[in-house]
Every structure is written in structure tokens, then in C-alpha cells.
Write a protein that holds these residues in place. Sequence first.
Motif, PDB file in Angstrom:
ATOM      1  N   SER A 161      60.519 -22.623  22.536  1.00  0.00           N
ATOM      2  CA  SER A 161      61.292 -23.357  23.559  1.00  0.00           C
ATOM      3  C   SER A 161      61.434 -22.571  24.858  1.00  0.00           C
ATOM      4  CB  SER A 161      62.700 -23.660  23.037  1.00  0.00           C
ATOM      5  OG  SER A 161      62.603 -24.332  21.820  1.00  0.00           O
ATOM      6  N   ILE A 162      61.610 -21.240  24.729  1.00  0.00           N
ATOM      7  CA  ILE A 162      61.800 -20.425  25.928  1.00  0.00           C
ATOM      8  C   ILE A 162      60.547 -20.461  26.806  1.00  0.00           C
ATOM      9  CG2 ILE A 162      61.215 -18.308  24.616  1.00  0.00           C
ATOM     10  CD1 ILE A 162      63.494 -18.493  27.706  1.00  0.00           C
ATOM     11  N   VAL A 163      59.385 -20.551  26.167  1.00  0.00           N
ATOM     12  CA  VAL A 163      58.131 -20.600  26.932  1.00  0.00           C
ATOM     13  C   VAL A 163      58.009 -21.990  27.590  1.00  0.00           C
ATOM     14  CG1 VAL A 163      55.636 -20.252  26.857  1.00  0.00           C
ATOM     15  CG2 VAL A 163      57.109 -18.953  25.312  1.00  0.00           C
ATOM     16  N   ARG A 193      60.452 -23.775  28.549  1.00  0.00           N
ATOM     17  CA  ARG A 193      61.390 -23.785  29.678  1.00  0.00           C
ATOM     18  C   ARG A 193      60.831 -23.011  30.871  1.00  0.00           C
ATOM     19  NH1 ARG A 193      66.671 -20.343  29.717  1.00  0.00           N
ATOM     20  NH2 ARG A 193      66.950 -21.155  27.616  1.00  0.00           N
ATOM     21  N   GLN A 194      60.259 -21.818  30.580  1.00  0.00           N
ATOM     22  CA  GLN A 194      59.776 -20.989  31.696  1.00  0.00           C
ATOM     23  C   GLN A 194      58.584 -21.628  32.406  1.00  0.00           C
ATOM     24  OE1 GLN A 194      59.567 -16.791  31.211  1.00  0.00           O
ATOM     25  NE2 GLN A 194      61.727 -16.666  30.631  1.00  0.00           N
ATOM     26  N   GLY A 234      60.391 -27.546  22.783  1.00  0.00           N
ATOM     27  CA  GLY A 234      61.809 -27.427  23.112  1.00  0.00           C
ATOM     28  C   GLY A 234      62.329 -28.546  23.992  1.00  0.00           C
ATOM     29  N   ASP A 255      63.676 -28.337  27.124  1.00  0.00           N
ATOM     30  CA  ASP A 255      63.789 -28.121  28.572  1.00  0.00           C
ATOM     31  C   ASP A 255      62.561 -28.530  29.371  1.00  0.00           C
ATOM     32  OD1 ASP A 255      66.407 -27.063  28.417  1.00  0.00           O
ATOM     33  OD2 ASP A 255      65.553 -25.209  27.617  1.00  0.00           O
TER      34      ASP A 255
END
Length: 280
Positions: A189-191, A193-194, A209, A211
Motif C-alpha cells: 500500500s505504501i508503494v 500511495r507514493q 492499497g 490511496d
Amino acid sequence: MSTKQTVTAIQASKVRHGSKPLAMVTAYDAPTARIVDAAGVDMVLVGDTLAMVVLGYEDTRTVTVEQMAHHIGAVARTKPNALIIGDMPWMSYHLSALEAVDNAATLVRAGAEVVKLEGGRNRIPVIQAILDAEIPVMGHLGLTPQSSLKMGGFRVQAKTAELARDLIQQAKELEAVGCCSIVLEGIPSIVGRQITEAISIPTIGIGAGADTDGQVLVFHDLVGLETERLPKFVRRYGNSFDSQVEAVQGFVQDVRSADYPTDDESYSGPKGLTEQLDQP
Ligand code: KIV
């Protein structure tokens, strides 16, 4: 959605600029296209998951340009308000830019309004050539199912900081070449989002994710028509398999008990036909 969706509207759709997240669902034939369009999706994806979901193959690499065009045509003839995205199958854009443009044109002639293809910077020349032919392109990064042999299966990608940074860079390159949007599949998910923060075109996530600028699911997974084990990211919104089995069971039962058809479900023929037929 009551008006026809356009690629320019999709391209400008970014959650951080106040847009609502985009919804994309697959469809492979006219009835499913009518269902997803009536439900108000922004984009209908005639995905190469066709191979697995509808044609019963083990992976997506078996489907051909002709088969994709056949199914894109069925979807396009329903004239959906949703933007029609047509997947370029494996080996339709790997050999040369010329062949890729020709194959993309076949999908457009069948009714695709955007073509989607998997891969990052290694596909830039081909994407450039398709864009030069005035055909909009959607990118697809992360877990790219056509690469499952090389990836050693359907595995979550970009799990190290180095790989994640490289994927973010590749997303920037896809934006720079002119992609209208990018599908992000099977990444932390963090990837997701980024990448979404790093680019100005919308990201459409599937196992990426919450986002991203939109989400995509396979129709058969979300309505519960697919009975195989489903990936973690699938949310089932229905149980269509069971309800359709129930409907067919009802038919079988009524046929066997001679409850179907009734007189109301039969043609009576013109007045006097029975008498005429009764005469020797
Ligand atoms: O082919 C397909 O259905 C796809 C989605 C899973 C994104 O590419």
C-alpha cells in the motif's frame, strides 16, 4: 453516470485535486458490459483475464489479439457510457513497435477507446509508437500477470525500498511518455500511495492499497461468480454463482415435474387449429 466518459476526463481525475476515486470493472461480453455500465462504473476493462475467467485457461498468456477484439466488440456494441479499455495480450506488443501499433489498431477498430499494456520503462518505445498513432494508452505496473513465469508466480512486487523506488521512477516515465493512467497491481500500500503522490495522472489500484486514484476488480470475482480461491484484495459483493445455480435448479425441477411450461408460456395458435389437426 449518464454521459459518455472520455479519456481526457479520466486523465484529469486525481483524488488530491478533489476528484472522486475512479471505479473500473472488467466485462467480456454484452450482458456484463450492460451490468457494469448500469452500475455506473467510470471505465469498463476488457481485460486479458478473459483467458482465465471466461475461457478457462491457467494464465493470461493464452489469449490472442483476435480473441480480445472479439470480446471488445461485444462490449462496445452495448455503447456503454463508461470508457472502454482494451487489454493488449501477451506477445501483441513485444516483437516490434510496428506490430504493436497494428495490434492496438485492431483493438481500437473492435471498439476499444484506450489500450492497456503491461510493463514499465522497457515498454516506453512501444507506448510512444502507439501514442503516435493517436491511440491512448493505460500503463500497468507491479504484479503484471503476463510476466508470471519470470516473476515465479503471481507475487506481490516492489517489496524492498530499492525496488519500490525503481517502480516509482518507472511510473514517472510512463507519465512522461504520455500514458493517460496507470494500473498498479499487487504492490504494498505504501508503494501505491507514493506512486500516486509522485505522478499527476490517475492510478487505478488492484491490490495496491486504499490511496490510489481508483480501484479495479474483475467482475466475476466481485459478483461471486468465480468459485476458486480469490486473492486477498478481492471483496465479494454478491453470490451470483449460488443464485444462478438456484435459478437453473428451479428450471430443471419444473421440467422434470412437468410444471414448465404452462399454457401461459406456450403459443396457442390460430382459432380452430386444434379442431383441424384433430380431423383425420
Ligand atoms: O486483465 C485484467 O483483468 C486486468 C486487471 C486485473 C487489472 O488487467
